[in-house]
Design a protein around this motif. Structure first.
Motif, PDB file in Angstrom:
ATOM      1  N   HIS A 277       0.794  -1.232   0.000  1.00 12.40           N
ATOM      2  CA  HIS A 277       0.000   0.000   0.000  1.00 12.40           C
ATOM      3  C   HIS A 277       0.823   1.278   0.000  1.00 12.40           C
ATOM      4  CE1 HIS A 277      -2.992  -2.979   1.264  1.00 12.40           C
ATOM      5  NE2 HIS A 277      -3.908  -2.137   0.855  1.00 12.40           N
ATOM      6  N   VAL A 278       2.141   1.167   0.141  1.00 10.87           N
ATOM      7  CA  VAL A 278       2.990   2.363   0.115  1.00 10.87           C
ATOM      8  C   VAL A 278       3.845   2.349  -1.147  1.00 10.87           C
ATOM      9  CG1 VAL A 278       4.850   3.627   1.251  1.00 10.87           C
ATOM     10  CG2 VAL A 278       3.055   2.567   2.633  1.00 10.87           C
ATOM     11  N   GLN A 279       3.705   3.385  -1.941  1.00  9.22           N
ATOM     12  CA  GLN A 279       4.474   3.495  -3.190  1.00  9.22           C
ATOM     13  C   GLN A 279       5.779   4.224  -2.905  1.00  9.22           C
ATOM     14  OE1 GLN A 279       2.295   5.324  -6.416  1.00  9.22           O
ATOM     15  NE2 GLN A 279       4.176   5.865  -7.511  1.00  9.22           N
ATOM     16  N   CYS A 280       6.889   3.497  -3.087  1.00  9.03           N
ATOM     17  CA  CYS A 280       8.216   4.085  -2.844  1.00  9.03           C
ATOM     18  C   CYS A 280       8.872   4.415  -4.177  1.00  9.03           C
ATOM     19  CB  CYS A 280       9.095   3.111  -2.052  1.00  9.03           C
ATOM     20  SG  CYS A 280       8.465   2.764  -0.403  1.00  9.03           S
ATOM     21  N   ASP A 281       9.351   5.643  -4.291  1.00 10.92           N
ATOM     22  CA  ASP A 281       9.947   6.099  -5.550  1.00 10.92           C
ATOM     23  C   ASP A 281      11.454   6.235  -5.423  1.00 10.92           C
ATOM     24  OD1 ASP A 281       7.426   6.344  -6.761  1.00 10.92           O
ATOM     25  OD2 ASP A 281       7.134   8.288  -5.786  1.00 10.92           O
ATOM     26  N   GLY A 282      12.097   6.385  -6.552  1.00 11.05           N
ATOM     27  CA  GLY A 282      13.529   6.693  -6.593  1.00 11.05           C
ATOM     28  C   GLY A 282      14.372   5.598  -5.981  1.00 11.05           C
TER      29      GLY A 282
ATOM     30  N   PRO B 202      15.647  -8.584  12.277  1.00 11.00           N
ATOM     31  CA  PRO B 202      14.420  -8.412  11.487  1.00 11.00           C
ATOM     32  C   PRO B 202      13.795  -7.033  11.710  1.00 11.00           C
ATOM     33  CG  PRO B 202      14.410 -10.516  12.645  1.00 11.00           C
ATOM     34  CD  PRO B 202      15.569  -9.740  13.186  1.00 11.00           C
ATOM     35  N   ARG B 203      13.205  -6.494  10.650  1.00 10.99           N
ATOM     36  CA  ARG B 203      12.555  -5.192  10.786  1.00 10.99           C
ATOM     37  C   ARG B 203      11.256  -5.350  11.581  1.00 10.99           C
ATOM     38  NH1 ARG B 203      13.244  -3.484   6.077  1.00 10.99           N
ATOM     39  NH2 ARG B 203      15.009  -2.168   6.689  1.00 10.99           N
ATOM     40  N   LYS B 204      11.016  -4.392  12.488  1.00  6.97           N
ATOM     41  CA  LYS B 204       9.804  -4.411  13.310  1.00  6.97           C
ATOM     42  C   LYS B 204       9.091  -3.072  13.171  1.00  6.97           C
ATOM     43  CE  LYS B 204      11.910  -7.470  16.757  1.00  6.97           C
ATOM     44  NZ  LYS B 204      12.375  -7.572  18.158  1.00  6.97           N
ATOM     45  N   LEU B 205       7.776  -3.157  13.053  1.00  5.44           N
ATOM     46  CA  LEU B 205       6.961  -1.952  13.060  1.00  5.44           C
ATOM     47  C   LEU B 205       6.650  -1.616  14.518  1.00  5.44           C
ATOM     48  CD1 LEU B 205       5.327   0.194  11.515  1.00  5.44           C
ATOM     49  CD2 LEU B 205       3.376  -1.372  11.607  1.00  5.44           C
ATOM     50  N   LEU B 206       7.138  -0.490  14.995  1.00  2.64           N
ATOM     51  CA  LEU B 206       6.997  -0.112  16.406  1.00  2.64           C
ATOM     52  C   LEU B 206       5.766   0.748  16.671  1.00  2.64           C
ATOM     53  CD1 LEU B 206      10.731   0.847  17.122  1.00  2.64           C
ATOM     54  CD2 LEU B 206       9.636  -1.389  17.365  1.00  2.64           C
ATOM     55  N   HIS B 207       5.382   1.567  15.690  1.00  5.56           N
ATOM     56  CA  HIS B 207       4.272   2.487  15.905  1.00  5.56           C
ATOM     57  C   HIS B 207       3.807   3.011  14.554  1.00  5.56           C
ATOM     58  CE1 HIS B 207       1.731   4.721  18.551  1.00  5.56           C
ATOM     59  NE2 HIS B 207       2.188   5.916  18.219  1.00  5.56           N
ATOM     60  N   SER B 208       2.552   3.399  14.480  1.00  6.91           N
ATOM     61  CA  SER B 208       2.030   3.980  13.237  1.00  6.91           C
ATOM     62  C   SER B 208       0.836   4.852  13.573  1.00  6.91           C
ATOM     63  CB  SER B 208       1.626   2.875  12.251  1.00  6.91           C
ATOM     64  OG  SER B 208       0.601   2.055  12.818  1.00  6.91           O
ATOM     65  N   GLY B 209       0.520   5.766  12.681  1.00 10.30           N
ATOM     66  CA  GLY B 209      -0.635   6.614  12.916  1.00 10.30           C
ATOM     67  C   GLY B 209      -0.604   7.883  12.095  1.00 10.30           C
ATOM     68  N   LYS B 210      -1.634   8.686  12.338  1.00 18.53           N
ATOM     69  CA  LYS B 210      -1.806   9.918  11.566  1.00 18.53           C
ATOM     70  C   LYS B 210      -1.155  11.087  12.297  1.00 18.53           C
ATOM     71  CE  LYS B 210      -6.016  11.458  11.323  1.00 18.53           C
ATOM     72  NZ  LYS B 210      -7.437  11.580  10.918  1.00 18.53           N
TER      73      LYS B 210
ATOM     74  N   ALA C  66       2.357   8.129   9.316  1.00 17.86           N
ATOM     75  CA  ALA C  66       3.734   7.836   9.712  1.00 17.86           C
ATOM     76  C   ALA C  66       3.871   6.390  10.166  1.00 17.86           C
ATOM     77  CB  ALA C  66       4.168   8.778  10.837  1.00 17.86           C
ATOM     78  N   PHE C  67       5.006   5.793   9.816  1.00 17.16           N
ATOM     79  CA  PHE C  67       5.323   4.413  10.215  1.00 17.16           C
ATOM     80  C   PHE C  67       6.714   4.413  10.840  1.00 17.16           C
ATOM     81  CE2 PHE C  67       2.485   4.309   6.578  1.00 17.16           C
ATOM     82  CZ  PHE C  67       1.479   3.450   7.009  1.00 17.16           C
ATOM     83  N   LEU C  68       6.774   4.029  12.107  1.00 18.72           N
ATOM     84  CA  LEU C  68       8.052   3.976  12.814  1.00 18.72           C
ATOM     85  C   LEU C  68       8.526   2.535  12.891  1.00 18.72           C
ATOM     86  CD1 LEU C  68      10.284   5.332  14.549  1.00 18.72           C
ATOM     87  CD2 LEU C  68       8.830   4.888  16.547  1.00 18.72           C
ATOM     88  N   PHE C  69       9.661   2.259  12.270  1.00 19.97           N
ATOM     89  CA  PHE C  69      10.284   0.937  12.331  1.00 19.97           C
ATOM     90  C   PHE C  69      11.463   1.003  13.302  1.00 19.97           C
ATOM     91  CE2 PHE C  69       8.500   1.718   8.143  1.00 19.97           C
ATOM     92  CZ  PHE C  69       7.637   0.639   7.991  1.00 19.97           C
ATOM     93  N   ASN C  70      12.088  -0.142  13.551  1.00 21.99           N
ATOM     94  CA  ASN C  70      13.229  -0.127  14.471  1.00 21.99           C
ATOM     95  C   ASN C  70      14.473   0.488  13.848  1.00 21.99           C
ATOM     96  OD1 ASN C  70      13.155  -2.415  12.816  1.00 21.99           O
ATOM     97  ND2 ASN C  70      14.390  -3.643  14.212  1.00 21.99           N
ATOM     98  N   ASP C  71      14.461   0.756  12.527  1.00 29.42           N
ATOM     99  CA  ASP C  71      15.636   1.380  11.913  1.00 29.42           C
ATOM    100  C   ASP C  71      15.356   2.710  11.217  1.00 29.42           C
ATOM    101  OD1 ASP C  71      14.159  -0.046  10.006  1.00 29.42           O
ATOM    102  OD2 ASP C  71      15.889  -0.479   8.756  1.00 29.42           O
ATOM    103  N   PHE C  72      14.113   3.019  10.894  1.00 27.49           N
ATOM    104  CA  PHE C  72      13.835   4.304  10.258  1.00 27.49           C
ATOM    105  C   PHE C  72      12.381   4.719  10.456  1.00 27.49           C
ATOM    106  CE2 PHE C  72      13.020   1.233   6.840  1.00 27.49           C
ATOM    107  CZ  PHE C  72      11.834   1.691   6.290  1.00 27.49           C
TER     108      PHE C  72
END
Length: 506
Positions: free
Chosen positions: A227-232, A248-256, A268-274
């Motif tokens: 659902h997320v289009q990443c460019d470049g 492994p990548r983990k999704l820590l938090h998400s929201g508006k 916004a999507f907060l992962f353990n690395d970015f």
């Protein structure tokens, strides 16, 4: 002791003289043991209910859908049938009119083989969602399930209730064992094994919970991928994968959230690395993360800014005393001013970003310290090897643009040195110097590995080569420093140029 439990104990120890000879604590213990065995028998009966066979024979669900709903139901039945058989066997061996002396050994042994529950419970949410979708959209399917539930063995409960029983049963084991353990005196032959069984039961619950979290994390990462289009440069980013150095990548938090000045809506999507900031191509409403990640949600998001690596960020509040839910994220030469719906959400975002950033930075720091520690160990070496990595040529292309971001790692045992990364080239020129302590002329080997630096996944392999120190000594005999061209192995192309100078102590 409740009247009901006393009756259970009487069922167990039908000989009044046998019952009278027990202490009140032992009577209570026997009641809890009987309660466990009786509950286990009822549970196995529930696992044998009649849903699976008629649903399979009706062909209303294909094989994949049946597997999604029932997962490994038969494996669960096999696990608990074996446990019941062992418990009843112990009861029979002891004698119907005699108290059971030991049960902890059986529980400790059988709970060690309950891993199928991790798979079942991890996949339960997807199965329940499929069942709910089919029931909501197909009246005939709903009527079919209702008809099966009229069987007396179903006790009037729908299939959805039976599918919850495995998770419920797993959480009951620690409670059962604690009850028995509390009535088992110090020095009792069963106490040590009951303690072991309790550890196994609690460990199983933790494994199941972790499996559920990992599955939810994996499902949400796959949702983001779709659902997320990443460019470049981010076009080939795989969300559900390993990070560069955090596992492994983990999704820590998400929201508006919103841009503080323009009020532009961001997701916004907060992962353990970015941290990834996105915006919707078309506006949509979502009342929480569960709705956002719903399979019915077909929203398409676009990357608003390139991912912000958490080892390069600083989060701060412009005015901690302000009632406005605004915070700033500084990343290298950019500052993002963001606003949430309320103060609580702002606090949650700030704390989670700070914790994730600190963990990332600490992991890198520990890695560097390990390298420095290995380098600084002073030994009784017999010499030193001075190495200059001059350049590499014709490296393998690792990026879609036909280039690579190569760096070189040079090791000898635990001694490690790493060059800088040079971007967008297949012919990097490093002129990188390092020095190694020689401890054994005939065992030490110089290893050179060239890798592709990747910010969002493990570094790629571009080739390696090795040179035994004994070979270097033989070649450099009375010649001084020498420059060599070394072919890279395990790759189709590439070579590295090095200057070597071996100095042996007298």
């Amino acid at each position: 002791l409740t009247t009901g439990r006393t009756d259970q104990t009487k069922i167990w120890c039908s000989d009044p003289t046998s019952l009278d000879s027990l202490s009140p604590q032992e009577k209570k213990r026997q009641g809890y043991i009987h309660e466990l065995i009786e509950a286990e028998e009822r549970y196995v009966e529930d696992l044998q209910v009649v849903f699976y066979k008629p649903m399979s024979e009706s062909r209303r669900l294909n094989d994949a859908e049946m597997a999604m709903i029932f997962v490994n139901w038969r494996e669960l039945l096999a696990c608990n049938s074996k446990l019941v058989k062992a418990l009843l066997g112990r009861k029979k061996t002891t004698g119907d009119n005699m108290p059971v002396q030991r049960i902890g050994d059986i529980l400790a042994s059988e709970l060690s083989h309950m891993q199928p529950y991790i798979s079942f419970c991890s996949s339960q949410f997807n199965g329940a969602a499929l069942l709910q979708t089919r029931t909501d959209n197909e009246p005939e399917f709903k009527a079919f399930l209702k008809k099966i539930a009229t069987d007396y063995r179903c006790k009037g409960m729908p299939l959805s209730s039976f599918l919850l029983k495995p998770m419920q049963r797993i959480t009951r084991y620690p409670l059962h064992i604690k009850n028995i353990l509390e009535c088992t005196a110090e020095g009792h032959p069963d106490r040590g094994q009951l303690k072991e069984a309790l550890e196994k039961a609690e460990e199983l619950c933790q494994q199941v919970n972790e499996g559920v979290r990992e599955k939810e994390n994996s499902d949400r990462l796959e949702w983001i991928q779709n659902h997320v289009q990443c460019d470049g440069a981010m076009e080939h980013l795989v969300f559900n994968s390993l990070t560069n150095c955090l596992g492994p990548r983990k999704l820590l938090h998400s929201g508006k959230m919103y841009k503080a000045k323009s009020s532009k809506e961001l997701w916004a999507f907060l992962f353990n690395d970015f941290l990834l900031l996105t915006h919707a191509a078309k506006q949509f409403t979502s009342s929480g993360p569960d709705k956002l990640f719903s399979k019915r949600n077909n929203v398409q998001l676009k990357m608003y800014k390139p991912p912000v690596l958490l080892n390069e960020v600083l989060v701060k509040l412009p005015d901690p005393s302000s009632d406005e839910p605004i915070f700033h994220i500084s990343h290298i030469d950019k500052v993002y001013m963001l606003r949430t719906d309320n103060i609580n959400e702002r606090t949650s975002w700030v704390q989670k970003i700070k914790v994730a950033s600190e963990e990332f930075i600490d992991t890198e720091k520990r890695k560097r310290e390990k390298v420095y520690q290995a380098r600084s160990i002073k030994g009784t070496g017999i010499g030193r090897l001075l190495v200059t990595i001059l350049e590499a040529t014709e490296l393998k292309a690792a990026k879609p643009n036909g280039k690579s971001n190569p760096y070189c790692e040079v090791t000898m045992g635990a001694q490690t040195f790493t060059s800088r990364t040079i971007n967008d080239t297949l012919n990097p020129k490093w002129s990188f110097n390092c020095q190694f302590h020689i401890r054994d002329l005939y065992q030490d080997v110089l290893c050179i590995t060239i890798s592709e630096r990747d910010q969002f996944s493990p570094d790629g392999f571009l080739g390696r080569t090795e040179v035994p120190v004994a070979t270097i000594k033989k070649e450099l005999e009375n010649k001084g420093p020498v420059t060599r061209r070394l072919l890279l192995h395990e790759v189709p192309t590439g070579e590295v140029w090095v200057r070597l100078d071996l100095q042996l102590f007298k």
